[in-house]
Scaffold this active site. Structure first.
Site, short mmCIF file in Angstrom:
data_model
loop_
_atom_site.label_atom_id
_atom_site.label_comp_id
_atom_site.label_asym_id
_atom_site.label_seq_id
_atom_site.Cartn_x
_atom_site.Cartn_y
_atom_site.Cartn_z
N GLU A 257 -8.43 4.79 -4.05
CA GLU A 257 -8.99 5.46 -2.87
C GLU A 257 -9.40 6.87 -3.29
O GLU A 257 -8.60 7.59 -3.88
CB GLU A 257 -7.96 5.57 -1.75
CG GLU A 257 -7.43 4.24 -1.27
CD GLU A 257 -6.34 4.38 -0.22
OE1 GLU A 257 -6.15 5.50 0.30
OE2 GLU A 257 -5.68 3.38 0.07
N ASN B 144 0.84 -1.20 0.00
CA ASN B 144 0.00 0.00 0.00
C ASN B 144 0.87 1.25 0.00
O ASN B 144 1.68 1.44 0.91
CB ASN B 144 -0.89 0.02 1.25
CG ASN B 144 -1.96 1.09 1.18
OD1 ASN B 144 -3.01 0.92 0.54
ND2 ASN B 144 -1.70 2.23 1.80
N GLU B 145 0.73 2.04 -1.02
CA GLU B 145 1.47 3.30 -1.12
C GLU B 145 2.95 3.14 -0.76
O GLU B 145 3.43 3.63 0.27
CB GLU B 145 0.81 4.38 -0.26
CG GLU B 145 -0.55 4.78 -0.78
CD GLU B 145 -1.14 6.00 -0.06
OE1 GLU B 145 -0.68 6.30 1.05
OE2 GLU B 145 -2.05 6.62 -0.62
N CYS C 108 20.62 -1.90 3.45
CA CYS C 108 20.56 -1.08 2.24
C CYS C 108 21.98 -0.73 1.78
O CYS C 108 22.26 -0.65 0.59
CB CYS C 108 19.74 0.18 2.48
SG CYS C 108 17.97 -0.18 2.47
N CYS D 129 19.79 1.86 6.12
CA CYS D 129 20.29 0.89 7.10
C CYS D 129 21.47 0.10 6.53
O CYS D 129 21.84 0.26 5.37
CB CYS D 129 19.15 -0.04 7.52
SG CYS D 129 18.76 -1.28 6.27
C1 GLA Z 1 -3.83 6.57 2.04
C2 GLA Z 1 -3.71 5.13 2.42
C3 GLA Z 1 -4.85 4.65 3.23
C4 GLA Z 1 -5.28 5.69 4.20
C5 GLA Z 1 -5.66 6.93 3.46
C6 GLA Z 1 -6.06 8.00 4.40
O1 GLA Z 1 -3.96 6.94 0.77
O2 GLA Z 1 -3.49 4.28 1.36
O3 GLA Z 1 -4.47 3.49 3.90
O4 GLA Z 1 -4.24 5.92 5.09
O5 GLA Z 1 -4.55 7.41 2.78
O6 GLA Z 1 -4.95 8.46 5.11
ZN ZN Z 2 17.35 -0.52 4.65
#
Ligand code: GLA
Ligand code: ZN
Length: 715
Positions: free
Chosen positions: A353, A181-182, A196, A193
């Site tokens: 999202e 995720n992101e 790395c 570290c």
């Molecule tokens: C992001 C994340 C989510 C949540 C939203 C809101 O884009 O991917 O998990 O944290 O923001 O902060």
């Molecule tokens: Zn590292």
């Protein structure tokens, strides 16, 4: 750097803005057996059954189905429930949740949970924790605190993802995956570290082959940094002086590589285990730590997270909903959408999202005004989205995101935006799959390159000079022509664009120079900003007059360049650009035309009368050099005049604050009119259209409500 701030740095650049191809069956861009994959409609919600009592799942699923939701994305932070102890897996709860959702015809995108490792993991393996750019190890207890190189973290991430994939590869209702995720969007985007450091040394060994080659390329004779073993090469942590720019640039590349290869481990596994599912990952737009084109190269499509209101928290303004609509924010969000679309060749992308209400972690964003949630949804589609997931279904009563409002409130009643989103989903679905997968028109291209971004962050030249600010300032200017903008790398084929713009293209590779030369020769218009072609790919300043490899194309040489601090230079325009004079802030390249025509000169300082902007006829095209840093309003006037002079314009000229885009298949075009202002607006149409909603004929002057949207069709 905090992810949100990277995006926000740009909004100031807009503060005084005035603005007011072919049919694409969705194809999977993988290497093996690239079969076209037709996509289902995806208008969903981000859902957290892991955080929701099981006795509410049924009513949630029923309510989702009733509001028209087609799918959910779930489980991306549920590692702790799926593997409560190392090697003990429990997917029973998730199977039940999927069963309930599927029974209501809701499809499932599963997230692999590597962004949030559970406490047992960091307790047993504390070495997986990331070390930030001050050399401090991050603490666990949140998310995104791990090292992308660490073998233990990789092994455990791959193991949980593999167990998930095996458990759900044939589960009815499951249609696709979001990996992690992101990526990198935590408090620290890069890790420094010891793992790395080892990984970096190995990567350098592969890249350079020998220490001699590396010492030569980096110029390590400077300050006696000649390396006699790869093991001596440090990571660029704080030292006695700023780092060697070549060293620091390679480290940025290594960190991007480490994250991309981390993702690829899960991707390769998922392709094997789940050949019938699509695979993507989500991001917020241009992040400074990743080469996004590399990240998405073998994924099926790009997924983007879109939170316009979040930007308003930091962008200043009155704090009312109306400030979200400020002229600064609409183009920032438009840039992000265009950036994400073009990360993968302009193919349709998914909003994974999308904001549904007040948004925030320590602070709330303003409540979007009535109409804005709909407007932002249409804006995403107008820029190439094929579907939207709304974040999130409910609103957490606990945890770090209690302030992040979903479609349901804290007491599970519908949110103020619920009905608007329900209606928006219905309307967007009715546009149909052709409209949602059509390509975006773009006569203009804007070059964005990680090498230049990274190298300029390492050595900005003038502390206020920021690559991202320049990019979005140029984007805002050219986007207000409403001719459509693609974000490109200059080395890709440019021939289908009319105008290619390249602000702050500080590093120019031989391939990029060649591609630009071919584009101009064949009749294209290339508009470059100051600091063009200063460096090569090793971040060494070229040993020739500037603009280096593009001297012949631009038809100029630099006499000098000047960082500008408290004083400013005056600039006066002539010829095509004749108009009121402007101030030049931050930077001035002083140009000596060889065979180019002068379009502006400096009126103050040591270089009075010398050229600030030039235009050069080269082959069948034109190469324009803008040597002076201009404020957004002046830059917009200059760029729009240049663009119009080569005949690029939109037949519809909307009032300021109204945005127009067009998506097109071989058979049909959809033109989106988006009113980002709180006032009604009128737009004069140049042709006759059909309204996409009720198929009624539309021509002449049409009206847009405050934050209103119209979609007009033409065959
Ligand atoms: C992001 C994340 C989510 C949540 C939203 C809101 O884009 O991917 O998990 O944290 O923001 O902060
Ligand atoms: Zn590292």
């Amino acid at each position: 750097m905090n992810r949100r701030h990277f995006l926000l740095m740009s909004s100031a650049a807009f503060a005084s803005m005035l603005t007011g191809r072919r049919a694409a069956a969705f194809t999977r861009a993988t290497t093996e057996n690239a079969e076209p994959r037709s996509m289902p409609l995806l208008f969903g919600a981000d859902y957290y059954p892991d955080q929701t009592p099981e006795n509410l799942w049924e009513q949630d699923a029923a309510a989702m189905a009733a509001m028209g939701i087609t799918n959910v994305r779930i489980a991306e932070f549920a590692w702790g429930l799926m593997e409560p102890k190392e090697g003990n897996f429990d997917f029973k709860w998730l199977e039940r949740a999927i069963g309930v959702l599927h029974a209501h015809h809701i499809s499932i995108i599963l997230g692999t949970p590597s962004a949030a490792p559970p406490p047992w993991l960091t307790e047993k393996y504390p070495e997986v924790l990331m070390v930030n750019d001050r050399g401090l190890q991050l603490s666990p207890g949140t998310r995104r605190f791990t090292c992308p190189t660490n073998a233990t973290y990789r092994r455990l991430s791959l193991t949980i993802a593999t167990e998930m994939a095996k458990a759900f590869s044939a589960t009815p209702g499951v249609i696709g995956w979001q990996i992690d995720n992101e990526f990198t969007l935590g408090e620290s985007g890069r890790c420094y570290c010891r793992f790395c450091r080892d990984g970096f040394q190995q990567w350098l060994r592969q890249k350079y082959g020998s220490l001699d080659a590396l010492n030569q390329a980096w110029g390590t004779v400077f300050w006696s940094n000649i390396y006699s073993g790869f093991s001596q090469i440090p990571v660029p942590l704080p030292s006695g002086a700023p780092p060697n720019p070549a060293h620091a640039l390679d480290y940025d590349r290594y960190q991007s590589f480490a994250n991309v290869s981390f993702l690829r481990e899960q991707l390769t596994m998922l392709r094997k285990q789940c050949p019938g599912h699509f695979i993507t990952t989500n991001n917020v737009g241009a992040v400074d730590t990743l080469n996004m084109r590399d990240l998405y190269r073998d994924l099926d499509f790009v997924a983007a997270d879109n939170y316009p209101g979040f930007l308003a928290i930091f962008a200043g303004g009155s704090g009312s909903g109306a400030s979200i609509a400020s002229q600064a924010l609409a183009p920032t969000i438009a840039f992000t959408h265009d950036f994400m679309r073009c990360t993968k060749n302009g193919e349709p992308f998914l909003i994974m999202e999308q904001q549904t209400g007040k948004a925030g972690q320590p602070y709330f964003s303003p409540q979007p005004e009535p109409g804005q949630l709909r407007l932002w949804s249409y804006q995403a589609v107008a820029h190439g989205a094929m579907g939207i997931n709304y974040f999130r279904w409910d609103t957490a009563n606990f945890g770090a995101e209690q302030y992040w409002h979903g479609l349901l409130q804290h007491d599970r009643s519908p949110s103020p935006g619920f009905a608007e989103i329900r209606d928006t989903i219905r309307d967007l679905k009715s546009l149909g799959q052709d409209a949602l997968t059509a390509r975006c028109d773009a006569a203009l291209a804007l070059c964005y390159d990680n090498d230049s971004a990274w190298a300029l962050t390492i050595q900005p030249g003038q502390p206020k000079l920021k690559y991202f600010d320049e990019i979005v300032s140029w984007y805002g200017s050219i986007a207000s022509s409403h001719a459509g903008v693609d974000i490109v790398n200059a080395s890709q084929g440019l021939s289908h664009y009319r105008v290619v713009c390249a602000p702050l293209m500080y590093i120019v590779s031989p391939e990029q120079a060649e591609s630009i030369r071919a584009f101009v020769k064949a009749g294209g218009t290339f508009i470059a900003g100051f600091r063009l072609g200063v460096k090569d790919e090793h971040s060494r300043i070229v040993p020739t007059p500037l603009p280096g490899l593009l001297r012949d194309v631009m038809g100029i040489q630099l006499i000098d360049y000047q960082p500008i601090y408290s004083e400013k230079q005056g600039v006066q325009f002539t010829g095509l650009l004749a108009g009121s004079a402007a101030d030049c802030h931050l930077w001035a390249d002083i140009l000596a035309p060889q065979s180019a025509e002068v379009l502006a000169t400096y009126t103050t300082g040591a270089y009075v009368g010398k050229a600030a902007i030039t235009s050069h006829n080269f082959g069948k095209g034109k190469a324009i050099y803008i040597g002076c840093h201009l404020e957004p309003a002046d830059l917009a006037r200059v760029l729009l005049t240049l663009i119009a002079s080569v005949g690029v314009s939109n037949p519809i000229q909307p009032p300021p604050g109204v945005e127009i885009t067009t998506r097109r298949t071989a058979k049909q075009a959809w033109t989106y009119l988006l009113n980002h202002t709180a006032n009604p607006q009128s737009v004069d149409l140049a042709a006759a259209y059909v309204d996409a909603r009720d198929r009624s004929p539309v021509s002449g002057t049409i009206h847009l409500d405050p934050y209103g949207v119209r979609v007009l069709m033409k065959t």
